[in-house]
Design a protein around this motif. Structure first.
Motif, PDB file in Angstrom:
ATOM      1  N   ASP A 212       0.812  -1.220   0.000  1.00 53.21           N
ATOM      2  CA  ASP A 212       0.000   0.000   0.000  1.00 53.21           C
ATOM      3  C   ASP A 212       0.845   1.270   0.000  1.00 53.21           C
ATOM      4  O   ASP A 212       0.522   2.229  -0.693  1.00 53.21           O
ATOM      5  CB  ASP A 212      -0.937   0.024   1.216  1.00 53.21           C
ATOM      6  N   LEU A 216       0.555   4.238  -2.558  1.00 52.77           N
ATOM      7  CA  LEU A 216       0.174   5.559  -2.047  1.00 52.77           C
ATOM      8  C   LEU A 216       1.184   6.650  -2.401  1.00 52.77           C
ATOM      9  O   LEU A 216       0.854   7.831  -2.395  1.00 52.77           O
ATOM     10  CB  LEU A 216      -0.067   5.506  -0.536  1.00 52.77           C
ATOM     11  N   MET A 219      -0.174   8.805  -5.105  1.00 50.77           N
ATOM     12  CA  MET A 219      -1.300   9.726  -4.841  1.00 50.77           C
ATOM     13  C   MET A 219      -0.801  11.174  -4.913  1.00 50.77           C
ATOM     14  O   MET A 219       0.360  11.450  -4.637  1.00 50.77           O
ATOM     15  CB  MET A 219      -1.882   9.487  -3.437  1.00 50.77           C
ATOM     16  N   LEU A 225      -9.276   9.642  -7.166  1.00 53.32           N
ATOM     17  CA  LEU A 225      -9.309   8.178  -7.133  1.00 53.32           C
ATOM     18  C   LEU A 225      -8.121   7.598  -7.894  1.00 53.32           C
ATOM     19  O   LEU A 225      -7.847   8.007  -9.019  1.00 53.32           O
ATOM     20  CB  LEU A 225     -10.621   7.674  -7.778  1.00 53.32           C
ATOM     21  N   ARG A 236      -7.665  -2.716  -6.936  1.00 48.26           N
ATOM     22  CA  ARG A 236      -7.627  -2.011  -5.657  1.00 48.26           C
ATOM     23  C   ARG A 236      -7.985  -0.547  -5.911  1.00 48.26           C
ATOM     24  O   ARG A 236      -7.745  -0.045  -7.012  1.00 48.26           O
ATOM     25  CB  ARG A 236      -6.216  -2.080  -5.056  1.00 48.26           C
ATOM     26  N   TYR A 237      -8.549   0.110  -4.900  1.00 42.07           N
ATOM     27  CA  TYR A 237      -8.909   1.521  -5.059  1.00 42.07           C
ATOM     28  C   TYR A 237      -8.391   2.304  -3.862  1.00 42.07           C
ATOM     29  O   TYR A 237      -8.334   1.800  -2.742  1.00 42.07           O
ATOM     30  CB  TYR A 237     -10.428   1.675  -5.206  1.00 42.07           C
ATOM     31  N   TYR A 238      -7.988   3.544  -4.149  1.00 39.53           N
ATOM     32  CA  TYR A 238      -7.429   4.422  -3.114  1.00 39.53           C
ATOM     33  C   TYR A 238      -8.005   5.827  -3.295  1.00 39.53           C
ATOM     34  O   TYR A 238      -7.915   6.392  -4.386  1.00 39.53           O
ATOM     35  CB  TYR A 238      -5.902   4.509  -3.244  1.00 39.53           C
ATOM     36  N   THR A 239      -8.638   6.356  -2.251  1.00 41.28           N
ATOM     37  CA  THR A 239      -9.051   7.761  -2.263  1.00 41.28           C
ATOM     38  C   THR A 239      -8.497   8.364  -0.982  1.00 41.28           C
ATOM     39  O   THR A 239      -7.883   7.667  -0.172  1.00 41.28           O
ATOM     40  CB  THR A 239     -10.598   7.923  -2.267  1.00 41.28           C
ATOM     41  N   LYS A 243      -9.760   3.020   1.212  1.00 36.72           N
ATOM     42  CA  LYS A 243      -9.057   2.164   0.247  1.00 36.72           C
ATOM     43  C   LYS A 243      -9.542   0.735   0.423  1.00 36.72           C
ATOM     44  O   LYS A 243     -10.040   0.365   1.501  1.00 36.72           O
ATOM     45  CB  LYS A 243      -7.543   2.275   0.403  1.00 36.72           C
ATOM     46  N   ARG A 245     -10.172  -3.403  -1.850  1.00 42.21           N
ATOM     47  CA  ARG A 245      -9.916  -4.307  -2.975  1.00 42.21           C
ATOM     48  C   ARG A 245     -11.252  -4.878  -3.447  1.00 42.21           C
ATOM     49  O   ARG A 245     -12.131  -5.162  -2.631  1.00 42.21           O
ATOM     50  CB  ARG A 245      -9.005  -5.434  -2.478  1.00 42.21           C
ATOM     51  N   GLU A 281     -18.204   4.699  -0.807  1.00 41.53           N
ATOM     52  CA  GLU A 281     -17.415   3.479  -1.003  1.00 41.53           C
ATOM     53  C   GLU A 281     -18.258   2.308  -1.519  1.00 41.53           C
ATOM     54  O   GLU A 281     -17.816   1.520  -2.355  1.00 41.53           O
ATOM     55  CB  GLU A 281     -16.698   3.084   0.290  1.00 41.53           C
TER      56      GLU A 281
END
Length: 323
Positions: A212, A216, A219, A225, A236-239, A243, A245, A281
């Motif tokens: 991660d 990250l 970012m 996003l 996988r998603y990260y905001t 975050k 999967r 989410e």
């Protein structure tokens, strides 16, 4: 409510794919013509899923160029942003399909028409009408196309259009590995949404894409996003707020061409319909599960555009796997 417009910018080309899988280009005895180019695949994916898409790019004023624009039109993609070059050819790529469905590329573009798009040829009105403006990194490799790309992004940004970036790393097209990393990262901080594959995370960070903290590091402050696709394992998603999967769908893979573009097109259709998925989410996970299914369906047939799914193709796969 009118369907929101999603504009794709960049290259469309002809992929020549061996008629037999698992052989090298030299060993191939025949090739099938397949339309390709990630931004164009995304535009077709959006249209096939019931979205409204347009493509902006330049083609050679040759049989291949006109054939490709006809394919866009047949797939319901708005072609008002297309132009032709009388002096340069439409780009070609020879693609090897290895035994596992993965690909290798050999490109013919010296220079091809898509590289010669000028800012003065941009249909800026089309960009301003969009809800989302989507692009890759191949259009950043050489001038004048790079300047056109930057101007298109600026036009979109000023009109309040969301910027969607899928770098789609194609190393053989860049002068060097360093130039590729620098070029891809040169517009990184402008995007609202970025989609990268796990391999691209490794390439851009020189770190472990599973970690991660490595992801990250990609970012930035404006990024709403970041999506990392992990092939058949899902994504996988990260905001800034959450975050997680979303698992993928296992299918019998024939050809991975266009799977990432199918995924992106599906996600952008969901985002176009409902911008709140970036903050919710639950909704985001639903949109990504649908995108995973669209990517998976696309791998079950040869070629990119012919293999792009309809909504019911994706929903059928999702139903069959959720039992």
């Amino acid at each position: 409510m009118a369907t929101p417009l999603i504009v794709s910018f960049g290259e469309m080309l002809i992929d020549f794919v061996p008629d037999t899988s698992g052989v090298s280009l030299a060993e191939s005895t025949g090739f099938l013509k397949a339309p390709g180019g990630a931004p164009a695949n995304v535009a077709c994916a959006i249209s096939k899923l019931g979205g409204k898409s347009a493509f902006i790019g330049k083609f050679g004023d040759d049989e291949f160029g006109h054939m490709l624009v006809n394919i866009l039109k047949k797939n319901g993609v708005n072609s008002e942003g297309v132009c032709f070059d009388t002096h340069a050819r439409t780009a070609l790529a020879f693609v090897t399909l290895k035994k596992n469905g993965e690909r290798e590329f050999m490109f013919y573009r010296n220079p091809s028409a898509d590289m010669l798009m000028k800012e003065s040829e941009l249909n800026k009105d089309l960009i301003k009408k969009a809800k989302i403006f989507h692009y890759g990194s191949i259009s950043l490799i050489s001038e004048p196309c790079r300047a056109a790309h930057m101007a298109a992004m600026k036009t979109a940004k000023e009109a309040g259009v969301l910027l969607s970036y899928d770098p789609n790393v194609r190393l053989p097209l860049w002068p060097s590995t360093e130039a590729a990393i620098e070029g891809i990262k040169s517009i990184w901080n402008e995007a609202d949404i970025i989609k990268v594959s796990d391999d691209e995370v490794t390439f851009l960070t020189r770190g472990d894409a599973e970690k991660d903290d490595v992801v990250l590091s990609l970012m930035h402050d404006k990024l709403k996003l970041l999506i990392v696709t992990d092939g058949e394992k899902g994504c996988r998603y990260y905001t800034k707020k959450f975050k997680g999967r979303v698992p993928g769908y296992s299918v019998k893979t024939v050809d991975t061409t266009g799977a990432g573009d199918s995924f992106v097109g599906a996600f952008l259709v969901s985002l176009g319909k409902d911008g709140s998925i970036l903050d919710d989410e639950g909704k985001l996970k639903e949109a990504l599960a649908f995108a995973n299914a669209c990517g998976a369906v696309c791998t079950t047939q040869k070629g990119a555009i012919p293999a792009l799914p309809t909504p019911s193709d994706a929903q059928q796969l999702m139903k069959s796997k959720s039992k």
